[in-house]
Scaffold this active site. Structure first.
Site, PDB file in Angstrom:
ATOM      1  N   LYS A 152     -14.685   1.254 -39.354  1.00 26.84           N
ATOM      2  CA  LYS A 152     -15.935   1.997 -39.572  1.00 26.84           C
ATOM      3  C   LYS A 152     -16.264   2.023 -41.068  1.00 26.84           C
ATOM      4  O   LYS A 152     -16.563   0.995 -41.647  1.00 26.84           O
ATOM      5  CB  LYS A 152     -15.809   3.412 -38.977  1.00 26.84           C
ATOM      6  CG  LYS A 152     -15.945   3.436 -37.452  1.00 26.84           C
ATOM      7  CD  LYS A 152     -14.657   3.218 -36.749  1.00 26.84           C
ATOM      8  CE  LYS A 152     -14.672   3.505 -35.290  1.00 26.84           C
ATOM      9  NZ  LYS A 152     -13.416   3.109 -34.633  1.00 26.84           N
ATOM     10  N   ASP A 188      -9.206  13.175 -39.645  1.00 26.22           N
ATOM     11  CA  ASP A 188      -9.652  11.886 -39.114  1.00 26.22           C
ATOM     12  C   ASP A 188     -10.673  11.369 -40.127  1.00 26.22           C
ATOM     13  O   ASP A 188     -11.815  11.825 -40.166  1.00 26.22           O
ATOM     14  CB  ASP A 188     -10.274  12.046 -37.728  1.00 26.22           C
ATOM     15  CG  ASP A 188     -10.663  10.689 -37.138  1.00 26.22           C
ATOM     16  OD1 ASP A 188     -10.887   9.743 -37.928  1.00 26.22           O
ATOM     17  OD2 ASP A 188     -10.764  10.579 -35.905  1.00 26.22           O
ATOM     18  N   PHE A 199     -14.384   5.504 -19.351  1.00 22.24           N
ATOM     19  CA  PHE A 199     -15.724   5.006 -19.699  1.00 22.24           C
ATOM     20  C   PHE A 199     -15.733   3.534 -20.098  1.00 22.24           C
ATOM     21  O   PHE A 199     -16.731   2.851 -19.944  1.00 22.24           O
ATOM     22  CB  PHE A 199     -16.300   5.858 -20.849  1.00 22.24           C
ATOM     23  CG  PHE A 199     -15.342   5.964 -21.996  1.00 22.24           C
ATOM     24  CD1 PHE A 199     -15.321   5.024 -22.992  1.00 22.24           C
ATOM     25  CD2 PHE A 199     -14.399   6.999 -22.032  1.00 22.24           C
ATOM     26  CE1 PHE A 199     -14.407   5.102 -24.022  1.00 22.24           C
ATOM     27  CE2 PHE A 199     -13.472   7.077 -23.065  1.00 22.24           C
ATOM     28  CZ  PHE A 199     -13.467   6.121 -24.056  1.00 22.24           C
ATOM     29  N   TYR A 210       5.522 -12.427 -43.786  1.00 21.93           N
ATOM     30  CA  TYR A 210       5.873 -11.405 -42.789  1.00 21.93           C
ATOM     31  C   TYR A 210       6.133 -10.066 -43.470  1.00 21.93           C
ATOM     32  O   TYR A 210       5.752  -9.019 -42.956  1.00 21.93           O
ATOM     33  CB  TYR A 210       7.113 -11.840 -41.989  1.00 21.93           C
ATOM     34  CG  TYR A 210       7.407 -10.883 -40.862  1.00 21.93           C
ATOM     35  CD1 TYR A 210       6.727 -10.979 -39.646  1.00 21.93           C
ATOM     36  CD2 TYR A 210       8.334  -9.850 -41.018  1.00 21.93           C
ATOM     37  CE1 TYR A 210       6.971 -10.076 -38.625  1.00 21.93           C
ATOM     38  CE2 TYR A 210       8.585  -8.947 -40.003  1.00 21.93           C
ATOM     39  CZ  TYR A 210       7.900  -9.063 -38.802  1.00 21.93           C
ATOM     40  OH  TYR A 210       8.127  -8.173 -37.788  1.00 21.93           O
ATOM     41  N   ARG A 267     -22.246   8.918 -23.979  1.00 20.21           N
ATOM     42  CA  ARG A 267     -21.331   9.901 -24.551  1.00 20.21           C
ATOM     43  C   ARG A 267     -21.593  11.239 -23.856  1.00 20.21           C
ATOM     44  O   ARG A 267     -22.180  12.152 -24.415  1.00 20.21           O
ATOM     45  CB  ARG A 267     -21.522  10.059 -26.065  1.00 20.21           C
ATOM     46  CG  ARG A 267     -21.176   8.848 -26.873  1.00 20.21           C
ATOM     47  CD  ARG A 267     -19.695   8.665 -27.190  1.00 20.21           C
ATOM     48  NE  ARG A 267     -18.902   8.067 -26.166  1.00 20.21           N
ATOM     49  CZ  ARG A 267     -17.642   7.624 -26.371  1.00 20.21           C
ATOM     50  NH1 ARG A 267     -17.078   7.714 -27.550  1.00 20.21           N
ATOM     51  NH2 ARG A 267     -16.954   7.118 -25.388  1.00 20.21           N
ATOM     52  N   PHE A 283     -12.190  13.817 -29.778  1.00 21.98           N
ATOM     53  CA  PHE A 283     -12.568  12.414 -29.711  1.00 21.98           C
ATOM     54  C   PHE A 283     -11.676  11.770 -28.645  1.00 21.98           C
ATOM     55  O   PHE A 283     -10.509  12.139 -28.505  1.00 21.98           O
ATOM     56  CB  PHE A 283     -12.456  11.681 -31.050  1.00 21.98           C
ATOM     57  CG  PHE A 283     -13.009  10.289 -30.927  1.00 21.98           C
ATOM     58  CD1 PHE A 283     -14.361  10.094 -30.752  1.00 21.98           C
ATOM     59  CD2 PHE A 283     -12.169   9.185 -30.885  1.00 21.98           C
ATOM     60  CE1 PHE A 283     -14.876   8.817 -30.544  1.00 21.98           C
ATOM     61  CE2 PHE A 283     -12.683   7.911 -30.685  1.00 21.98           C
ATOM     62  CZ  PHE A 283     -14.042   7.732 -30.518  1.00 21.98           C
ATOM     63  N   THR A 284     -12.219  10.816 -27.919  1.00 16.22           N
ATOM     64  CA  THR A 284     -11.557  10.276 -26.726  1.00 16.22           C
ATOM     65  C   THR A 284     -10.118   9.810 -26.989  1.00 16.22           C
ATOM     66  O   THR A 284      -9.181  10.275 -26.344  1.00 16.22           O
ATOM     67  CB  THR A 284     -12.383   9.107 -26.171  1.00 16.22           C
ATOM     68  OG1 THR A 284     -12.580   8.161 -27.223  1.00 16.22           O
ATOM     69  CG2 THR A 284     -13.734   9.586 -25.649  1.00 16.22           C
TER      70      THR A 284
HETATM   71  C1  P61 Z   1     -16.619   4.203 -31.818  1.00 18.46           C
HETATM   72  F1  P61 Z   1     -16.322   4.623 -26.924  1.00 18.46           F
HETATM   73  N1  P61 Z   1     -14.500   4.939 -32.563  1.00 18.46           N
HETATM   74  O1  P61 Z   1     -17.092   5.227 -32.333  1.00 18.46           O
HETATM   75  P1  P61 Z   1     -10.081   2.670 -33.283  1.00 18.46           P
HETATM   76  N2  P61 Z   1     -11.513   8.414 -34.548  1.00 18.46           N
HETATM   77  C2  P61 Z   1     -12.861   8.321 -34.520  1.00 18.46           C
HETATM   78  C3  P61 Z   1     -13.449   7.193 -33.980  1.00 18.46           C
HETATM   79  O2  P61 Z   1     -14.768   7.107 -33.960  1.00 18.46           O
HETATM   80  C4  P61 Z   1     -12.634   6.137 -33.448  1.00 18.46           C
HETATM   81  C5  P61 Z   1     -11.225   6.294 -33.524  1.00 18.46           C
HETATM   82  C6  P61 Z   1     -10.701   7.419 -34.058  1.00 18.46           C
HETATM   83  C7  P61 Z   1     -15.173   4.007 -31.891  1.00 18.46           C
HETATM   84  C8  P61 Z   1     -14.534   2.918 -31.034  1.00 18.46           C
HETATM   85  C9  P61 Z   1     -14.341   3.557 -29.707  1.00 18.46           C
HETATM   86  O3  P61 Z   1     -14.324   6.366 -26.667  1.00 18.46           O
HETATM   87  C10 P61 Z   1     -14.250   5.346 -27.579  1.00 18.46           C
HETATM   88  O4  P61 Z   1     -10.017   1.844 -34.521  1.00 18.46           O
HETATM   89  C11 P61 Z   1     -13.665   9.424 -35.063  1.00 18.46           C
HETATM   90  O5  P61 Z   1     -11.253   2.338 -32.418  1.00 18.46           O
HETATM   91  O6  P61 Z   1      -8.804   2.675 -32.536  1.00 18.46           O
HETATM   92  C12 P61 Z   1     -13.210   5.010 -32.831  1.00 18.46           C
HETATM   93  O7  P61 Z   1     -10.320   4.148 -33.830  1.00 18.46           O
HETATM   94  C13 P61 Z   1     -10.312   5.233 -32.981  1.00 18.46           C
HETATM   95  C14 P61 Z   1     -15.408   3.639 -28.829  1.00 18.46           C
HETATM   96  C15 P61 Z   1     -13.211   4.312 -29.462  1.00 18.46           C
HETATM   97  C16 P61 Z   1     -15.335   4.517 -27.759  1.00 18.46           C
HETATM   98  C17 P61 Z   1     -13.153   5.191 -28.371  1.00 18.46           C
HETATM   99  O8  P61 Z   1     -17.315   3.346 -31.272  1.00 18.46           O
END
Ligand code: P61
Length: 459
Positions: free
Chosen positions: A257, A217, A448, A75, A381, A127-128
Site C-alpha cells: 500500500k 497497523d 469474501f 540467500y 465491504r 480488519f479481516t
Molecule cells: C486491501 F479484501 N489490505 O485493502 P496484505 N492491514 C490493512 C490492510 O488494508 C491489509 C492488510 C493489513 C488489502 C488487501 C486485502 O479482506 C481483505 O499485504 C489495514 O494484504 O497481507 C490489506 O496486508 C493485510 C483485501 C486484504 C481484502 C484482506 O485491499
C-alpha cells in the site's frame, strides 16, 4: 478573467503505459455470472478500470525500477535487506525489522507471539486478516473505535479515533488479558479514516498506565499523516509519520500500500525479546530473517518506495485524486462515506439500495452491478466481508454496508476518475432494478475472497 484558484497536478509524468481492454455489456453480464457475482473471481483481463484494491497495484517510479536491477539475490544477508532496515529505522523509527512476504505474514507472527488463548485485543475497527490472525492465536478482537466511525454520514474529521472510555473499560475489566492494543492508521473498514495525533497520544498514555503494548497497523500511515497535516497540525508528512510510530511499540506493514511496492511487508518492533521470537518464527513461515519471503529486488523497491511515500507532494496528489472522485459523487447526491477517505471512496450501499435487506448482500450486489455497467471493478465491504463470529458461528451484521472504490497509487488519470463517477451515477439512476444475492458457496476463512452468489430473483 481572473483565476481565484490554481490547480495542481501529479508530481510525475508517465513513461510506460499498459493498455486497457474495453468489453461489451453483454460480455460483462456473462463474466459476472461466471465469477459467481464476486468481483474477486473476475479475470483482470475482463476489467476496464480496476478499483478492487490499492494493494500491490501501485505504479513504481523509475527509481524503484532501477533499484530492482540492484537486487542482491543472496540467500542470506542481501544488501537490499540492510538498505530496507536502514530505511525503516530512519523513516518509522523502530529498532528491529523482520521482513515478511506481505502484511498478513507480519500479523501472523505478532499474533502468535503475543496472544494467549482467551486474550482480548482491542482495536479501532476490525480488519479481516488482522482479526482472523488474532482469532487463530486464540484471541478475541474488541471494537473500541468511536461510534461515529460506524455512521457513514458523520463528518467527524478523525473517525479512526479510539473511544478512550471504551478502551479503559476493557483494560480495567480484563487485567493481564490484553496483550496489546491494535491501532490502524488509517482505518480501512471505516472508509480510510484517520486517527488524530491527539487521540493516539491519549491511547498511548492509557495503555502505558495499564502496562499494555500498542501495536500499529502502519499499512497506510503516510495517508494518515497527510490528514493529520491537513486537519490537525501543519507539519511535514515525514515528521508526522515518525511521530505516530514513536507513540507505538511496533508495527505490522503491508508494503503493497503506502510504500508503493507490488509485494512485501514487515514487522518492526523495539523490544529485543519480541524481535528474537519473531526472527525465530519468520524462518518457519516466511523465509530467512534477512528476506522473509521477498526477493532482494522486492526489498530494494520497498526501501525506495518508503522514502517516496512520505513526500508531501506525493501525498497531496495521492489523496487529492481520491478526494476528486469522492467530491464528484458527493456533488451528484450519491451516498458515500464522509469524510472522503485516504485510499478510496466508499459507497453507502444501505442508502444506495434501501430496498435490498442486508441479508441479501446489497454491497455485493452493487459491486456486481457497477462492473456490468462499465467494467469498473470494486469490492464489497459489508456483511460478506464481516464473516461469522468465531465462537458462535453467527453472521456479523456490520452497521457499515459499503462498496469500496480503492484507488491504486499513481496508476489512473483524472479522466479515469470521471468515467468511474459517470458509471456510478448511471447505476444510481437505475438502482431500483438492482436486486439481492444469496451466497451459494461459503469458504471457511476470509469467505469474501472466494464466495459465490446467485441472484434471489432473475435479473
Ligand atoms: C486491501 F479484501 N489490505 O485493502 P496484505 N492491514 C490493512 C490492510 O488494508 C491489509 C492488510 C493489513 C488489502 C488487501 C486485502 O479482506 C481483505 O499485504 C489495514 O494484504 O497481507 C490489506 O496486508 C493485510 C483485501 C486484504 C481484502 C484482506 O485491499
Amino acid at each position: 478573467m481572473r483565476l481565484n484558484r490554481r490547480s495542481w497536478a501529479e508530481p510525475y509524468k508517465i513513461k510506460v503505459v499498459e493498455p486497457l481492454r474495453v468489453t461489451t455489456r453483454e460480455y460483462r453480464e456473462r463474466a459476472i455470472v461466471d465469477a459467481g457475482y464476486n468481483t474477486f473471481l473476475l479475470r483482470s483481463d475482463d476489467v476496464y478500470i480496476d478499483l478492487l484494491t490499492d494493494s500491490g497495484t501501485n505504479a513504481m517510479s523509475d527509481r524503484q525500477w532501477a533499484g530492482m536491477m540492484l537486487g542482491d539475490e543472496a540467500y542470506a544477508g542481501s544488501r537490499n535487506f540492510y538498505h530496507l532496515e536502514d530505511t525503516v529505522r530512519r523513516v518509522y523509527g523502530y529498532k528491529h525489522l523482520i521482513p515478511t512476504h506481505q502484511g498478513r505474514g507480519a500479523e501472523h507472527i505478532i499474533s502468535q507471539i503475543l496472544i494467549r488463548p482467551g486474550d482480548l485485543i482491542p482495536g479501532n475497527m476490525y480488519f479481516t486478516t488482522t482479526r482472523l490472525h488474532q482469532e487463530l492465536a486464540g484471541g478475541r478482537f474488541v471494537d473500541v473505535i468511536i461510534p461515529e466511525a460506524h455512521d457513514p454520514a458523520s463528518e467527524h474529521p478523525f473517525k479512526g479515533n479510539v473511544d478512550l472510555a471504551k478502551l479503559e473499560q476493557v483494560l480495567r475489566g480484563n487485567p493481564a488479558r490484553v496483550p496489546y492494543v491494535s491501532v490502524a492508521a488509517t482505518v480501512n473498514m471505516a472508509g480510510g479514516q484517520p486517527i488524530s495525533l491527539e487521540n493516539l497520544r491519549a491511547v498511548r498514555q492509557l495503555t502505558a498506565l495499564h502496562g499494555v503494548r500498542l501495536i500499529l497497523d502502519a499499512t497506510r500511515v503516510a495517508e494518515n499523516a497527510y490528514f493529520n497535516q491537513q486537519r490537525e497540525v501543519d507539519r511535514p508528512v515525514a515528521e508526522l509519520v515518525r511521530e505516530i510510530c514513536s507513540l507505538t511499540d511496533g508495527c505490522t506493514m503491508s508494503a503493497k500500500k503506502d510504500p508503493l511496492a507490488n509485494i512485501g511487508g514487515f514487522l518492526a518492533v523495539n523490544d529485543d525479546v519480541i524481535a528474537e521470537s519473531a526472527r525465530n518464527m519468520v524462518v518457519i513461515y516466511e523465509g530467512l530473517h534477512t528476506y522473509g519471503g521477498m526477493s532482494g529486488r522486492d526489498m530494494e523497491a520497498v526501501a525506495i518506495g518508503i522514502d517516496e511515500s512520505v513526500q508531501d507532494d506525493h501525498m497531496r496528489a495521492r489523496v487529492g485524486q481520491v478526494q476528486y472522485l469522492g467530491q464528484k459523487l458527493r456533488d451528484w447526491g450519491i451516498p458515500i462515506v464522509l469524510p472522503i477517505g485516504g485510499h478510496g471512496v466508499f459507497l453507502d450501499a444501505r442508502a444506495f439500495l434501501p430496498h435490498v435487506p442486508q441479508e441479501l448482500c446489497p454491497a455485493q450486489s452493487l459491486a456486481a452491478a457497477i462492473y456490468v455497467d462499465s467494467g469498473v471493478r470494486t469490492m464489497e465491504r459489508g456483511v460478506v466481508s464481516a464473516g461469522r463470529d468465531a465462537s458462535t458461528g453467527e453472521e456479523h451484521m456490520p452497521q457499515l454496508e459499503l462498496v469500496r472504490l480503492a484507488i491504486p497509487r499513481r496508476v489512473y488519470t483524472q479522466a479515469h476518475m470521471d468515467v468511474t463517477a459517470e458509471s456510478i451515477l448511471c447505476v444510481y439512476e437505475d438502482r431500483g432494478r438492482i436486486g439481492g444475492l444469496k451466497m451459494v458457496y461459503e469458504p471457511k476463512y476470509l469467505r469474501f475472497f472466494q464466495a459465490r452468489f446467485e441472484p434471489t430473483v432473475r435479473q
